[in-house]
Write a protein that holds these residues in place. Sequence first.
Motif, short mmCIF file in Angstrom:
data_model
loop_
_atom_site.label_atom_id
_atom_site.label_comp_id
_atom_site.label_asym_id
_atom_site.label_seq_id
_atom_site.Cartn_x
_atom_site.Cartn_y
_atom_site.Cartn_z
N ASN B 97 0.82 -1.21 0.00
CA ASN B 97 0.00 0.00 0.00
C ASN B 97 0.85 1.26 0.00
O ASN B 97 0.48 2.27 -0.60
CB ASN B 97 -0.96 -0.01 1.18
N LYS B 98 1.99 1.21 0.66
CA LYS B 98 2.86 2.38 0.65
C LYS B 98 3.29 2.71 -0.77
O LYS B 98 3.23 3.84 -1.23
CB LYS B 98 4.10 2.12 1.52
N LEU B 99 3.73 1.68 -1.45
CA LEU B 99 4.16 1.88 -2.83
C LEU B 99 3.01 2.40 -3.68
O LEU B 99 3.14 3.37 -4.43
CB LEU B 99 4.68 0.56 -3.39
N VAL B 100 1.86 1.75 -3.51
CA VAL B 100 0.70 2.10 -4.31
C VAL B 100 0.27 3.55 -4.05
O VAL B 100 -0.06 4.29 -4.97
CB VAL B 100 -0.46 1.12 -4.02
N ILE B 101 0.32 3.96 -2.79
CA ILE B 101 -0.12 5.31 -2.46
C ILE B 101 0.81 6.35 -3.11
O ILE B 101 0.34 7.33 -3.69
CB ILE B 101 -0.18 5.49 -0.92
N GLY B 102 2.09 6.08 -3.09
CA GLY B 102 3.03 6.97 -3.78
C GLY B 102 2.74 7.04 -5.27
O GLY B 102 2.72 8.10 -5.90
N HIS B 103 2.47 5.86 -5.82
CA HIS B 103 2.15 5.73 -7.24
C HIS B 103 0.89 6.54 -7.58
O HIS B 103 0.85 7.27 -8.57
CB HIS B 103 1.92 4.24 -7.50
N VAL B 104 -0.09 6.43 -6.68
CA VAL B 104 -1.37 7.12 -6.90
C VAL B 104 -1.17 8.65 -6.92
O VAL B 104 -1.68 9.35 -7.80
CB VAL B 104 -2.39 6.73 -5.82
N ALA B 304 9.15 5.05 -6.81
CA ALA B 304 10.50 4.61 -6.42
C ALA B 304 11.20 5.70 -5.60
O ALA B 304 11.81 5.43 -4.56
CB ALA B 304 11.30 4.26 -7.66
N ARG B 305 11.07 6.93 -6.08
CA ARG B 305 11.75 8.02 -5.36
C ARG B 305 11.16 8.25 -3.97
O ARG B 305 11.89 8.50 -3.01
CB ARG B 305 11.63 9.32 -6.16
N ILE B 306 9.83 8.19 -3.93
CA ILE B 306 9.17 8.43 -2.64
C ILE B 306 9.56 7.33 -1.65
O ILE B 306 9.84 7.61 -0.48
CB ILE B 306 7.63 8.49 -2.83
N SER B 317 12.13 -3.03 2.61
CA SER B 317 12.94 -2.66 1.45
C SER B 317 13.03 -3.83 0.48
O SER B 317 12.96 -3.67 -0.74
CB SER B 317 14.36 -2.26 1.87
N PHE B 318 13.17 -4.99 1.05
CA PHE B 318 13.27 -6.20 0.23
C PHE B 318 11.96 -6.44 -0.52
O PHE B 318 11.95 -6.65 -1.73
CB PHE B 318 13.60 -7.38 1.14
N HIS B 324 8.59 -3.77 -7.01
CA HIS B 324 8.96 -2.80 -8.04
C HIS B 324 9.47 -3.53 -9.28
O HIS B 324 9.14 -3.16 -10.41
CB HIS B 324 10.02 -1.84 -7.50
N SER B 325 10.24 -4.56 -9.06
CA SER B 325 10.78 -5.26 -10.23
C SER B 325 9.70 -6.00 -10.99
O SER B 325 9.78 -6.18 -12.20
CB SER B 325 11.90 -6.22 -9.80
N GLN B 326 8.62 -6.39 -10.29
CA GLN B 326 7.50 -7.01 -11.00
C GLN B 326 6.79 -5.98 -11.89
O GLN B 326 6.40 -6.27 -13.01
CB GLN B 326 6.49 -7.58 -10.01
N VAL B 327 6.67 -4.79 -11.35
CA VAL B 327 5.98 -3.74 -12.10
C VAL B 327 6.73 -3.40 -13.39
O VAL B 327 6.14 -3.19 -14.44
CB VAL B 327 5.82 -2.46 -11.23
#
Lengths: 378, 490
Positions: B97-104, B304-306, B317-318, B324-327
């Motif tokens: 969700n953290k990644l997704v929220i940044g993406h959003v 990625a930057r966020i 992080s892992f 990220h690599s899947q995306v």
Amino acid sequence: MADDIIVSRDDWSLHRKGYLDQTRHKEKVEEVIKQQMGDLIVDESIILTDGKKNTKIPMRSLEEFRFRYDFNKKNHTGQGTKKMVPGEIMGREQVKGKGAAGSGAGEEPGIDIYEAEVTYEDLAKILFEELKLPNLDDKKRPLIAHDRPEFNDVRKKGLMANVDKKRTLLESIKRQAFSQKQNKEARVRISPEDLRFKTWETRPNFETNAVILAMMDTSGSMGQFEKYISRSFFFWMVRFLRLKYENVEIRFLAHHTEAKEVTEEEFFTRGESGGTRCSSVYQYALDLIDREYPPVHYNVYPVHFTDGDNIGSDNTRAMSLMKRLVEVSQVVGYGEILRTHYSSTLMSTLKRITDPKLRLVTIRDRNEVYAALKTVFS
Amino acid sequence: MDNEMRALSTIAQDIAQVARGMGLDFYPVNFEIVPAEALYTFGAYGMPVRFTHWSFGKAFYRMKTQYDLNLSRIYELVINTNPAYAFLLEGNRLIQNKLVIGHVYAHVDFFKNNRYFSRTPKDMIERMASHAEKIHEYELRYGREKVERTLDAVLAIQEHVDYRSHIGIHCKPVNEAKVNQPVKLGEGHTCLSDSCSGNSCSSNSCVGNSSIKGQSCVKPQMKNRKKRASIPYEDLWRDLLEDDHELALQPEYEDLLLYIMMFAPGLEDWQRDIVSIVREESLYFYPQIETKIINEGWATFWHARIMHELDLTEAESFDFAIMHSQVVQPSRMGLNPYYLGAKIWEYLAKVKPLDDLFELRETENDLSFIRNHLNRDLVEELNLFNFRKVGAQWQVSEIEWEKVRDNLVQQLVNGGHPSIVVLEGDYEGKGGLYLKHRHEGVDLDIVYLEKTLTLVQFLWGKSVSFETIVDTKKVIFECYNGLISRRQPS
């Protein structure tokens, strides 16, 4: 900034929209199946499964048409995991089963191929909706129809062995509930007037008796195509009869110059050779009817498939036997599989019989099996 | 609010702060956690509430199957509105969700600032909900079959509207505004949208809205329109003659839907309304189609930057690295827009100041993005190549970087759709519609063309002719009463 962000969760369990529209898509696929029934029922993958229940038939789902480029004429851009060399082969066009209209979009990303699936049962259901045993006569039944008891009534008098315990108890409770003086002990007492008895009526067991005589030409002139077509026809016929009618017998007769009865398995798998004398099988059928299936009691349906390649001298005899067959049967099906535009001499001979109970069909293409089924069984 | 939601809400606020600190500028976002089925419904329909059509059911079934078979997974879905709506998949782990929220946030920044979105209505959820209601009413009134048949036909040509007319007038040459409205109905201009509110009509389906500002928007005069319908093209001819000069400027009308909506002789009012609804929704979705690479790239680049700015545990992080690599996983046939887009943005970030990047996200779409920034280094690093079919085999055809870039650019023209224009609405004086495919080097799929043409003919009512090129020869397909014939003009 805090008020910018709202995180929430709703109850989506009633959100059925996707499913509803999915159902509509499925309905539309079924419409397409109906249109393509002719092609589908002769699909080898189905015939070869021998009707196993969970067989799935791949179907192209409904296409959404639009103006689009010809995928095969386009130059595409892709991405390699290594440096590519011009001329390098990336893949072959996949050969899809028939029915894939137009270009085989084998490797096109995002294009839907074969994503709707119909089961064998779905297909059978749709197919059999339209088929029935024609001229079925209910009155034809064994002279001694055994009586079948049906418990469908409840009375106050009867045999103790047939007491309906549940209803008796209910009556007792009801009575005590209505009675003026409250029974302090609150025990259920059963008095004689509470007793209820199950009782039955005897009904004659109406079962219509029908027999199908499946007759197939197994002579040497029957090629792969002819055998395939007649087997497809009988395959569906057998399944249709077993699914829709409880009390129908099927006898399998194979013939070349001579006729004999075979097992179902042999009928569908074995080939023979030799010349053809159709009268042989008609005679065999008449004898069988005479011996085991008196038309007074039985609905008889002989169905014969051949390539029509009969010995010329036999035609007259075949016709007179066929006339008798028609007389004793509800409907007779005669199917001829041939790929030329001429019809056989046997066919033209049989055409002289004008009785509507004789149903003649010619199959020139695999997708005509469906029409043949409808002609005979409607 | 349960603990998970409270935690998420805090995280969303933290990430918003980080993102704003880095320069992203986005509308407020409402996050909602939904189960997979709801998310796949939204994905299939493009919106939480949309009208009913079997094609959406089909898309839903495909997405759901892919999800059930673990073939693909959507983690989020963002709706371009103000406030924006983002749907998070129930069961996402916190790090996901953290990644997704940044993406959003990056997506919403893109929606807010990119010029191709400047005209999309910010209340599209409500509009689409009202469209759905209207279409449902038509189903009750005119029968589901009829409505479905109309929708089938309109959806088949939904791409053929003039998107550029909706980018914003400041982007257009002054005289184009006039040419763009080739035919005027009555006085002022006519808005066929029921939601047209007169003077301040902002409906996208408002015909006049695209080009002429400040004119009053009047409801169609039914009497007038009926009269016109009874004498097809009478008015059209007069107007065309009056506007002879402008006709010469632009004899090819690009907005097929608008043309059909206004002039199809046999359409009933409710059918015209369906055309207008589909057109409005199509105009809303189109900027998303033409900014797929740049927008997904932008969001991937920023998430990625966020994430680097956040304090992640080692395990997080892992997890993040894996996700990220899947995306950005490369795909063999075709291109992964996330990967390609992110790579270009990363490259640009190396050679340009950040301000320039923000400017690019305002002005570019996929086509210009690729044309201007896909260079030799990137083509070679990403192992891009062209391929085509030779006989029954797919073969690598070119690897030179300019050819790869140009091919990609060509595929992005017009959102990847063939360009179809209207040449005449009264072909041979018989009320026929004459369409022309602007052939740009690639032939059309003939099977699809013929099927689609019968659908256009259903809408138009009278005959439809379609000019294209097949194997270097000019061919005209004609459709009348659902029957297709073709001829080659001498």
